[in-house]
Design a protein around this motif. Structure first.
Motif: not given
Length: 144
Positions: A46-47, A135-136, A139
């Motif tokens: 996802k990241i 990204g973290i 999310l």
């Protein structure tokens, strides 16, 4: 069961295999770390943190991990494994996991892991790349 994993932005489904059972007729303790690994890799997807060694020499290494066994898991069952980042530092991040048994409808296991960013070519810790850190943050923010 959704409420048991509502705090986790990534949920991975895993079917319990017969071969994961031990002599005491429940999933062997070391298998839980494989379950956590599956959830961690789903989070990494996802990241965009899956490491392609032809593109970079920097990636995460597992520095520390722990597991709290609450209820024994047995075959057959399908597990839902939640993953989230709970602490973010300049060169590392800490993840929490929660395993829910569909058969029991309960939390069976909880865990934690710290990943450190590492330069495999120079054999040293490095800072978390800004795009991974963002990204973290995205999310986790988008999910909370």
């Amino acid at each position: 069961m959704d409420q048991l994993l509502e705090a986790f932005p990534v949920v991975t489904e895993v079917k319990v295999a017969w071969g994961e059972m031990d002599a005491l007729q429940h999933v062997n303790n070391v298998v839980y770390f494989r379950y956590f690994e599956s959830a961690r890799l789903s989070y990494f997807q996802k990241i965009h943190l899956l490491v392609d060694s032809s593109q970079t020499t920097i990636g995460p290494v597992l520095a520390e991990t722990s597991c709290k066994y609450k209820l024994p898991i047995t075959y057959p069952d399908t597990l839902l494994i939640g993953a989230k980042v709970v602490d973010l530092k300049k060169d590392r991040f800490t993840m929490e996991y929660q395993i829910v048994s569909q058969k029991m409808g309960k939390i069976c296991t909880q865990g934690q892991a710290t990943c450190v960013m590492f330069d495999f070519e120079n054999k040293c810790k490095v800072q978390l790349p800004s795009e991974i850190k963002q990204g973290i943050l995205d999310l986790e923010r988008d999910y909370s």
